[in-house]
Design a protein around this motif. Structure first.
Motif, PDB file in Angstrom:
ATOM      1  N   GLU A 161       0.867  -1.116  -0.149  1.00  0.00           N
ATOM      2  CA  GLU A 161       0.101   0.079   0.215  1.00  0.00           C
ATOM      3  C   GLU A 161       0.857   1.173  -0.082  1.00  0.00           C
ATOM      4  N   GLY A 162       1.508   1.498  -1.274  1.00  0.00           N
ATOM      5  CA  GLY A 162       2.255   2.882  -1.358  1.00  0.00           C
ATOM      6  C   GLY A 162       3.397   2.728  -0.553  1.00  0.00           C
ATOM      7  N   GLU A 163       4.482   3.572  -1.129  1.00  0.00           N
ATOM      8  CA  GLU A 163       5.815   3.920  -0.614  1.00  0.00           C
ATOM      9  C   GLU A 163       5.773   4.765   0.533  1.00  0.00           C
ATOM     10  N   GLU A 164       6.778   4.656   1.556  1.00  0.00           N
ATOM     11  CA  GLU A 164       7.074   5.819   2.273  1.00  0.00           C
ATOM     12  C   GLU A 164       7.364   7.088   1.563  1.00  0.00           C
ATOM     13  N   MET A 165       6.718   8.108   1.783  1.00  0.00           N
ATOM     14  CA  MET A 165       6.956   9.383   0.966  1.00  0.00           C
ATOM     15  C   MET A 165       7.935  10.357   1.852  1.00  0.00           C
ATOM     16  N   GLU A 166       8.509  11.064   0.969  1.00  0.00           N
ATOM     17  CA  GLU A 166       9.146  12.235   1.365  1.00  0.00           C
ATOM     18  C   GLU A 166       8.562  13.192   2.463  1.00  0.00           C
ATOM     19  N   GLU A 167       8.755  13.696   3.624  1.00  0.00           N
ATOM     20  CA  GLU A 167       8.186  14.641   4.355  1.00  0.00           C
ATOM     21  C   GLU A 167       7.807  15.857   3.865  1.00  0.00           C
ATOM     22  N   PRO A 168       6.446  16.322   3.322  1.00  0.00           N
ATOM     23  CA  PRO A 168       6.227  17.542   2.688  1.00  0.00           C
ATOM     24  C   PRO A 168       6.418  18.455   3.898  1.00  0.00           C
ATOM     25  N   ILE A 169       6.896  19.815   3.371  1.00  0.00           N
ATOM     26  CA  ILE A 169       7.222  20.982   4.286  1.00  0.00           C
ATOM     27  C   ILE A 169       5.513  21.284   5.050  1.00  0.00           C
ATOM     28  N   VAL A 170       4.516  21.334   4.191  1.00  0.00           N
ATOM     29  CA  VAL A 170       3.413  21.213   4.748  1.00  0.00           C
ATOM     30  C   VAL A 170       2.317  20.374   4.299  1.00  0.00           C
ATOM     31  N   ALA A 171       1.784  19.508   5.200  1.00  0.00           N
ATOM     32  CA  ALA A 171       0.920  18.770   4.921  1.00  0.00           C
ATOM     33  C   ALA A 171      -0.380  19.023   4.733  1.00  0.00           C
ATOM     34  N   GLY A 172      -0.814  20.249   5.595  1.00  0.00           N
ATOM     35  CA  GLY A 172      -2.200  20.519   5.188  1.00  0.00           C
ATOM     36  C   GLY A 172      -2.692  21.972   6.086  1.00  0.00           C
ATOM     37  N   VAL A 173      -3.865  22.368   5.804  1.00  0.00           N
ATOM     38  CA  VAL A 173      -4.454  23.657   6.305  1.00  0.00           C
ATOM     39  C   VAL A 173      -5.500  23.330   7.165  1.00  0.00           C
ATOM     40  N   ALA A 174      -5.874  23.972   8.382  1.00  0.00           N
ATOM     41  CA  ALA A 174      -7.155  23.604   9.078  1.00  0.00           C
ATOM     42  C   ALA A 174      -7.789  24.871   9.406  1.00  0.00           C
ATOM     43  N   THR A 175      -9.059  24.761   9.206  1.00  0.00           N
ATOM     44  CA  THR A 175      -9.783  25.964   9.784  1.00  0.00           C
ATOM     45  C   THR A 175     -10.765  25.834  10.969  1.00  0.00           C
ATOM     46  N   ASP A 176     -10.918  26.702  11.731  1.00  0.00           N
ATOM     47  CA  ASP A 176     -11.642  26.648  12.997  1.00  0.00           C
ATOM     48  C   ASP A 176     -12.459  27.871  13.274  1.00  0.00           C
ATOM     49  N   LEU A 177     -13.828  27.753  13.271  1.00  0.00           N
ATOM     50  CA  LEU A 177     -14.790  28.642  13.643  1.00  0.00           C
ATOM     51  C   LEU A 177     -15.467  28.667  15.023  1.00  0.00           C
ATOM     52  N   THR A 178     -14.724  27.629  15.553  1.00  0.00           N
ATOM     53  CA  THR A 178     -15.577  27.462  17.110  1.00  0.00           C
ATOM     54  C   THR A 178     -14.953  28.176  18.227  1.00  0.00           C
ATOM     55  N   GLN A 179     -13.936  29.167  17.872  1.00  0.00           N
ATOM     56  CA  GLN A 179     -13.411  29.736  18.970  1.00  0.00           C
ATOM     57  C   GLN A 179     -13.879  31.359  19.345  1.00  0.00           C
ATOM     58  N   ALA A 180     -13.712  31.812  20.542  1.00  0.00           N
ATOM     59  CA  ALA A 180     -13.992  32.876  20.660  1.00  0.00           C
ATOM     60  C   ALA A 180     -12.808  33.692  21.064  1.00  0.00           C
ATOM     61  N   LYS A 181     -12.555  35.149  21.167  1.00  0.00           N
ATOM     62  CA  LYS A 181     -11.741  35.902  21.683  1.00  0.00           C
ATOM     63  C   LYS A 181     -12.202  36.730  22.990  1.00  0.00           C
ATOM     64  N   ILE A 182     -11.381  36.761  24.051  1.00  0.00           N
ATOM     65  CA  ILE A 182     -11.796  37.811  25.153  1.00  0.00           C
ATOM     66  C   ILE A 182     -10.472  38.591  25.363  1.00  0.00           C
TER      67      ILE A 182
END
Ligand code: ADP
Ligand code: ASP
Ligand code: MG
Length: 427
Positions: free
Chosen positions: A252-273
């Motif tokens: 099931e696939g080869e070990e890949m080279e480590e990417p610099i950026v794997a992904g982007v995450a977004t979060d709308l569940t936080q508030a700021k005080i």
């Protein structure tokens, strides 16, 4: 012959047709000669609907009763799924969390699994049955009450079962083909990853990628469980989440080279005080965050500005889950005279964007790409925080989706075509 644990999320069992589709998938796995244990979520948006209902009868529902209510969702889907499998000529038996031996601490709404004693599951497997377990729920021995594991907790049920039963793999089925470089509902050009390290997945999950629940990823990492995130609606092999020392199944696939950026995450569940006008003397931050911690709030980012010259006062801003904000504000307001700050500002219109990648450790200039992409489009950054493999920024919530798409493009993550989201409401 292998022992396979499969977890089906709410969108996979949203209606009778979907339940039959899942039953067929389970039966196919059984036909291939494997033992199958299934953790199942409540149908569709049932948990959200039950929460809404609770809110209509009580402003702050009693935690014990809320767990009684919410755990009923998974009882419905587990029994229906077992029935659907029976009607295909296979033996299946459903179990509640407590029947399955999911022993947790006593924290209603966010219980932690402390032990798994799957005696009845093993008996059922020995008798040739397919085992169906209600996800998301457990039982505390001291209080003798039903608990739930936190939103998205069926993922943890599956991983804990896989660990306790020493399963070969824990397949987590949802409405997307695997783990993508971003939420495909937000960034249509997101690309499916073949492999992601558990270290990166922990950061993605912690920062809004609900495709896998963070506690499930933690549990899998600690217990050496191989997670395969895949879709109920396609035959894609999905994404493997590899913990330290783990390897991919043969072929099931080869070990890949480590990417610099794997992904982007977004979060709308936080508030700021923002605590305005805090006396700039030692000990004030300690006082503030002691009060906030006592309110039960889970603080994420913290920023303190420099005190403005002669006033000798500073502002301290922090982020926390929206759901924790009211209690934190009340606690701070109660202690205002002792702490001596001037006022409080509550902002629940923020969004958090995070860029995650193990390669950040060894590459410089990663953050510059993020800041550049946002500045070109005139998107303002309000707070910044970093870890070894992550950079997060707080922005206006309204800017979050556009920011995610821009940043995804800037890091060269865009795929050739649009990602497919097979079902679900994204709620
Ligand atoms: P389930 O109900 O099956 O547990 P969830 O709704 O919890 O499914 O998780 C699947 C959803 O996670 C997807 O529909 C997608 O919108 C969202 N998601 C967020 N980040 C990612 C990501 N990086 N890769 C894939 N899906 C993601
Ligand atoms: N039904 C629960 C929820 O909606 C658990 C889960 O789906 O994982 O959070
Ligand atoms: Mg989920």
């Amino acid at each position: 012959m292998a022992l396979i644990v499969q977890k089906y999320g709410g969108s996979s069992v949203a209606d009778a047709e979907s339940i039959k589709r899942v039953a067929k998938r389970i039966v196919d796995t059984r036909r291939a000669g494997h033992d199958v244990v299934v953790a199942v979520s409540a149908m569709g948006d049932t948990t959200d609907e039950l929460l809404d209902l609770a809110g209509q009868v009580a402003p702050i529902p009693a935690p014990r009763e809320l767990d009684m209510l919410l755990s009923s969702g998974e009882r419905i889907s587990m029994a229906l799924l077992a029935m659907a499998i029976h009607s295909m000529g296979f033996e299946a038996r459903s179990f509640t969390g407590s029947q399955a031996g999911m022993i947790t601490d006593a924290t209603h709404g966010a219980a932690r699994i402390v032990d798994v004693t799957p005696v009845r599951l093993k008996e059922a497997l020995d008798e040739g049955a397919i085992v169906i377990v209600a996800g998301f729920q457990g039982f505390n021995r001291d209080t003798r009450d039903i608990t739930t594991l936190g939103r998205g907790g069926s993922d943890t049920t599956a991983v804990a079962l896989a660990a306790a039963l020493n399963a070969d793999v824990c397949e987590i089925y949802s409405d997307v083909d695997g783990i993508y470089t971003a939420d495909p509902r937000v960034v249509p050009k997101a690309r499916k990853l073949d492999v992601v390290t558990s270290e990166e997945m922990l950061e993605l999950s912690a920062n809004g990628a609900k495709v896998l629940y963070i506690r499930a990823v933690e549990y899998a990492r600690r217990h050496g469980v191989l997670i395969q995130a895949r879709s109920t609606f396609s035959s894609s092999v999905g994404t493997y989440v590899l913990g330290p020392g783990m390897t991919l199944p043969d072929g099931e696939g080869e070990e890949m080279e480590e990417p610099i950026v794997a992904g982007v995450a977004t979060d709308l569940t936080q508030a700021k005080i923002t605590v305005i006008g805090v006396p700039d003397v030692p000990g004030k931050a300690a006082e503030i965050f002691k009060v906030v911690a006592k309110s039960g709030a889970n603080v994420d980012m913290i920023v303190q500005n420099v005190s403005i010259g002669a006033t000798g006062r500073a502002d301290i801003s922090f982020t926390l889950p929206k759901t924790d904000a009211a209690a934190a504000l009340k606690a701070l307001a109660g202690d205002q005279p002792e702490i001596g700050f001037e006022s409080l500002v509550h902002d629940d219109q923020i969004g958090k964007l995070s860029v995650v990648g193990a390669g950040m450790r060894t590459h410089s200039g990663v953050s510059a790409t993020l800041f550049e992409a946002l500045s070109v489009s005139g998107i303002n950054i309000e707070m910044i925080s970093t870890s070894e493999i992550r950079i997060s920024v707080v922005l206006r919530g309204d800017d979050l989706a556009e920011a995610a798409r821009l940043v995804h493009t800037a890091y060269g993550l865009d795929g050739a075509s649009d990602a497919v989201v097979h079902a679900g409401t994204g709620r």
